[in-house]
Write an enzyme that holds these catalytic residues in place. Structure first.
Site, PDB file in Angstrom:
ATOM      1  N   ASP A 202      72.477 -17.972  21.419  1.00  0.00           N
ATOM      2  CA  ASP A 202      72.596 -16.670  20.779  1.00  0.00           C
ATOM      3  C   ASP A 202      71.255 -16.253  20.175  1.00  0.00           C
ATOM      4  OD1 ASP A 202      75.316 -16.826  21.350  1.00  0.00           O
ATOM      5  OD2 ASP A 202      75.811 -17.688  19.392  1.00  0.00           O
TER       6      ASP A 202
ATOM      7  N   ASP B   3      73.745 -16.327  25.500  1.00  0.00           N
ATOM      8  CA  ASP B   3      75.199 -16.194  25.320  1.00  0.00           C
ATOM      9  C   ASP B   3      75.471 -14.891  24.588  1.00  0.00           C
ATOM     10  OD1 ASP B   3      77.911 -16.707  25.202  1.00  0.00           O
ATOM     11  OD2 ASP B   3      77.747 -18.044  23.481  1.00  0.00           O
TER      12      ASP B   3
ATOM     13  N   ASP C 128      76.534 -13.454  16.928  1.00  0.00           N
ATOM     14  CA  ASP C 128      77.841 -14.080  16.759  1.00  0.00           C
ATOM     15  C   ASP C 128      78.050 -14.371  15.280  1.00  0.00           C
ATOM     16  OD1 ASP C 128      78.311 -13.996  19.445  1.00  0.00           O
ATOM     17  OD2 ASP C 128      78.475 -16.159  19.730  1.00  0.00           O
TER      18      ASP C 128
ATOM     19  N   ARG D 204      81.843  -6.588  23.873  1.00  0.00           N
ATOM     20  CA  ARG D 204      81.605  -6.986  22.477  1.00  0.00           C
ATOM     21  C   ARG D 204      80.582  -6.063  21.814  1.00  0.00           C
ATOM     22  NH1 ARG D 204      81.299 -13.655  22.818  1.00  0.00           N
ATOM     23  NH2 ARG D 204      83.236 -13.947  23.989  1.00  0.00           N
TER      24      ARG D 204
END
Length: 659
Positions: free
Chosen positions: A163, A185, A189, A236
């Site tokens: 991330d 990724d 997050d 997302r």
């Protein structure tokens, strides 16, 4: 500098009265009305679109201040970044240039009470992740680019967990004005019951899973998400799972990845038991702009949808964000322009150290600035009276010292030391030895009362400078003898000082020194010491003979309550009898009061004023009447002795051109 004359002025007028008179004079002289200047500044300020204070949920429950109060450091390599980010004590960590993280995809662990901020728009973390472990709190990450840990062929990020920023069970985090792109990724997050988070003015680009929130069955997280740009992302944007409160406003979603996926290409998703409010966002070319699980609640109002398709779910009542905090809502139609312009790293975002919010004193904030500072650091001083001395050493250049009150008189730095206790330099309330220092909207004062105390050394400086390229704007200097000294490290070193829209008061030699100094559009008050014949001297220059430019007072006004014919414009100061210190002073285009003598220049310590370089040009007022003892500059020379020529030096410095 010099021994005070025996007679002393009898009364010091109230500063409020003086200030009111000064402001009237400034307006009358068309020197620029301070209130109008501030009004213009206030109109322009929102255009910058950033603040140094966290907003939204990150501002609640004690707020998010990051490394405020800690040292400021600048890092250019992975080892330094990791060491400071993982330290126990608070730090403001400035990332300068690109830092490539090794091994590829590795974490930089960030502990509590840290600010990590890019220098200008150059700060980058490449191939690596900022990671906040459980229990971390009070972190600010701003003005960075975090990029390029993508593993070719792993579009879904199933084989790596690279991330840009990942955090678990943290609280009070502000993610602001960053650019996240092309990572392995997720880009951002935020997981496992993290609380009091604000994500604002970031760019999420060129990625699959942009911004995920959740990974928990608990419903605790409170998050504000505003003015972010999701461009060239797939899903997302964000996905918000089991958030107690998710407030999304003024976000811009555009150029969504179009791979034909009918389910996992979407904009905002309220999942689980999330309560989400979306306001005045803009969706352009987005599939499923906003959607909600049957167990979630989603309220949408004021957004614009352009070329969209799929779900736009709205149900439930969610919550009222204004019951938690105040915020400014921009019109949805303005969002593409605002967000595309002001999101991501910005060149002018820097480090602002707040006094007393972050540091208890001005000196503590100065001490926090790193030695060899390469980019400006602003020390924002809140209104109040700060009775303490301040020293900015030569090792700490590029400081902006700025009062934040409505008026310069709101923020006062004052002390009361005379030269009897520590010498002339030791008496100074503020000393600036560094280069490239600017002070604005402040009052500097030495309130030693010379009329109340009998001392040999009654000089009492409000300000002494020895640095080069010093600027004072909308400042006041209050004192009696030797109020303002603009100097240089040694005789044959030229330092330059520019003073504009300011106020200077004193009686004996109250503007003095060897620095090249321009005073423009200012008010100079010559204070009466109660004498009918000699109340003092405005200037005492000690210009190096190799320097053609000493003091220039231009487009200003001298005022005085002293009797007529009782004040000198200046005298030549030769420190220690130095023959190569030959004063140069030009007063031009300035109004002079009746208090100025018809023979306004005088000798000093055996040195004749006639050997100095004193002149006037096109002055006005009752104190400007011609006489045989008043050298006048010719028109041809007047074209040479200008503000620009005084200040430009070998480096072309032109602070006067900034306005």
């Amino acid at each position: 500098m010099t021994q005070h004359l025996d007679s002393k002025r009898l009364h010091r007028p109230g500063y409020g009265t003086v200030l009111a008179a000064v402001l009237g004079l400034v307006a009358a002289l068309s020197l620029g009305v301070i209130g109008q200047a501030r009004a213009v500044a206030a109109e322009k300020a929102p255009a910058d679109r950033w603040s140094d204070r966290a907003h939204g949920f990150a501002s609640l429950a004690g707020g998010t201040t990051g490394g405020a109060g800690g040292k400021v450091v600048t890092v250019t390599d992975q080892a330094s970044l990791a060491a400071y980010a993982g330290a126990e004590e608070p730090y403001v960590i400035r990332v300068s240039g690109a830092i490539a993280v090794e091994p590829f995809g590795s974490d930089i662990v960030v502990t509590s009470n840290k600010t990590i901020i890019g220098v200008g728009d150059t700060g980058e973390i490449v191939h690596g992740e900022l990671h906040l472990n459980p229990g971390t709190h009070n972190v600010i990450i701003r003005n960075l680019t975090i990029r390029d840990s993508y593993v070719e062929g792993d579009w879904d990020g199933k084989t790596t967990d690279f991330d840009a920023i990942q955090m678990d069970t943290v609280d009070h985090v502000w993610i602001d004005h960053n650019r996240f792109t092309h990572m392995g990724d997720g880009l951002l997050d935020i997981r496992k019951d993290s609380r009091y988070i604000t994500v604002s003015y970031n760019r999420f680009t060129n990625h699959n899973k942009a911004f995920g929130i959740g990974w928990t069955t608990n419903v605790l997280t409170e998050m504000t998400i505003d003015h972010n740009w999701f461009r060239g992302t797939k899903q997302r944007n964000p996905s918000a799972d089991n958030l107690a409160y998710a407030h999304l406003y003024n976000n811009y979603l555009s150029s969504q990845v179009a791979d034909g996926d009918p389910v996992w290409t979407y904009g905002n998703w309220a999942r689980g038991r999330t309560k989400m409010v979306i306001e005045n966002s803009y969706y352009d070319g987005v599939q499923h702009p906003y959607q909600a699980d049957a167990t979630a609640e989603l309220v949408q109002r004021g957004s614009i949808l352009k070329n969209t398709s799929g779900r736009t779910d709205v149900w439930g009542t969610a919550f009222d964000p204004r019951s938690f905090y105040a915020y400014r809502l921009d019109p949805a139609a303005a969002v593409p322009s605002l967000v595309s312009r002001f999101s991501g790293p910005q060149q002018r975002i820097g480090v602002t150290l707040h006094v007393p919010g972050d540091y208890p004193t001005v000196q503590a904030a100065v001490d926090a600035v790193p030695d060899g500072n390469a980019v400006p650091v602003t020390i924002a001083v809140a209104p109040g009276t700060y009775r303490a001395k301040v020293y900015i050493p030569a090792t700490k250049p590029r400081i902006v010292l700025q009062g934040t009150g409505h008026d310069r008189s709101d923020t006062v730095i004052v002390y009361d030391t005379p030269a009897e206790y520590g010498g002339s330099t030791g008496s100074a309330t503020v000393r600036i030895a560094a280069n490239d220092v600017t002070a604005r909207h402040l009052t500097f004062s030495n309130d030693f009362d010379e009329a109340a105390v009998e001392l040999k050394g009654e000089q009492a400086l409000a300000m002494k400078t020895t640095g080069d390229r010093i600027v004072f704007e909308d400042t006041a200097f209050l004192g009696n003898q030797d109020t303002l000294m603009t100097d240089s490290p040694k005789l044959d070193v030229i330092s330059r000082v520019f003073i504009r829209d300011s106020y200077i008061e004193g009686d004996v030699d109250f503007i003095y020194g060897r620095a090249t100094t321009v005073i423009e559009r200012s008010v100079i008050r010559a204070l009466s010491r109660g004498s009918d014949s000699n109340n003092g001297y405005i200037t005492a220059a000690s210009t190096w003979t190799g320097n053609p430019y000493g003091f220039l007072i231009t487009r200003s006004k001298v005022v005085s309550d002293a009797p007529d014919q009782s004040f000198h414009l200046g005298r030549p100061w030769h420190p220690g009898g130095e023959p190569a210190a030959v004063a140069q002073v030009l007063i031009r285009d300035t109004e002079l009061p009746a208090a100025v003598k018809s023979s306004p220049w005088t000798d000093m310590s055996g040195f004749s004023w006639k050997d100095a370089r004193f002149a006037e040009y096109r002055n006005s007022g009752p104190g400007a009447a011609p006489s045989a003892d008043r050298p006048q500059l010719g028109a041809a020379d007047a074209r040479t002795y200008t503000v620009a020529n005084y200040l430009k030096g070998a480096d072309g410095w032109a602070p006067q051109a900034r306005h």
